[in-house]
Scaffold this active site. Sequence first.
Site, PDB file in Angstrom:
ATOM      1  N   ASP A  73       2.192   1.213   0.289  1.00 36.81           N
ATOM      2  CA  ASP A  73       2.006   0.690   1.645  1.00 36.81           C
ATOM      3  C   ASP A  73       1.918   1.858   2.622  1.00 36.81           C
ATOM      4  OD1 ASP A  73       4.790   1.179   1.117  1.00 36.81           O
ATOM      5  OD2 ASP A  73       5.328   0.060   2.918  1.00 36.81           O
ATOM      6  N   GLU A 137       7.931   0.277   1.644  1.00 36.44           N
ATOM      7  CA  GLU A 137       8.734   1.452   1.978  1.00 36.44           C
ATOM      8  C   GLU A 137       8.709   1.710   3.465  1.00 36.44           C
ATOM      9  OE1 GLU A 137      10.178   5.501   2.529  1.00 36.44           O
ATOM     10  OE2 GLU A 137       8.249   4.727   3.145  1.00 36.44           O
TER      11      GLU A 137
HETATM   12 ZN   LIG Z   1       6.349   7.708   2.419  1.00 33.62          ZN
END
Ligand SMILES: [Zn+2]
Length: 381
Positions: A73, A137
């Site tokens: 992501d 994340e």
């Molecule tokens: Zn990162």
Amino acid sequence: MPSYAIQLAQDLVRCPSVTPAEGGALDLMQDELCKLGFDCTRLPFGRGVARIDNLFARRGTSGPHFAFAGHIDVVPVGDFAKWQHDPFSGALHDGKLFGRGAADMKGGVAAFVAAVAEFIQHTPDLGSISLIITGDEEADADFGTVKMVEWMEVNKHVPDVCVVGEPTNPNQIGDVIKNGRRGSLSCHLQIDGTQGHVAYPHLADNPITRLLAMLEPVNGTELDGGNDYFDPSTANVTSIDTNNGAGNIIPSMVTAKFNIRFNTNHKSDDLIGWLEEHFEGVGGPWRATWRTSAQPFVTPVGAFTDLMQGAVEAVTGRKPVLSTSGGTSDARFITTICPVVEFGLVGKTMHQIDEHVYVADIDQLAKVYHEMLVQFFKDGF
Ligand SMILES: [Zn+2]
């Protein structure tokens, strides 16, 4: 013709995987890893708009077991018009790959795959290699690595060691391995008083007076002297708000926010206990809401860090320093199951307009990851 690592990095950048969207990036990873003989398991967690997809891939069933971890992501692009190249086009220009996620961290993920592809050509059946690839994340990280780690424990996929491919190098591949990270604790503090005319303060109760005393130990200060692995813990006030536009009114209420970045000298509960005792000592009505987004961790210097430093030096000719600086990372979840370090691309442009990396760095990073595998499996670690 760009290398496999660079082409894969370009293909990943072309997937618009702004958290929580997967954007085709995990499908692409799964395709590539299946071709390399990995068993792939998709691990979606969360529900509705918060649903996040993840991918666990393992090649081999026995030990020793080496894992790479990373995220596909990316953060939003910001002002699209300011980009020199479309942030999702995977443009190569002047020896650089441009695009959102090029540095953080699709280039690193592509380097994992290229390293494994090379490694298994020569040593196809040595223990296990896993890739822990999350789609969560950059946001709250509630449905990514933390959940994957739980699933790995339950399903007996716990690796011996793990390398996270976050961009750890400030200037050049070979600068820095991160072997720990500080914790992060945030507080929202509300203090109530009694509103009144500033000319008649004896008829009011100014909550700001108490607030300033309460914030004294967290106002731009160091909380300790640091330790062998960490700089001193730091605390900073990030907001103070009364919603009071009038200069002749004592406000009835004030709120403040502060954040503490703390080392392994502390646990968040101890910090909360210490500060609440201090607030109580100042007195009056107060309310604190706490959020611990990370506990600190460190992978102590030893055989694993030596091996990782050695692999980086063998490829780059430079011995990386071990560091625990910077923000939090998903390594904080992985440290609960195995020793973990972080090493990746140069992070200079991450999260910026025109994020880019040198393509030569992607190839060199793939060589470093390959060398890590070689050294790890050489002596049956
Ligand atoms: Zn990162």
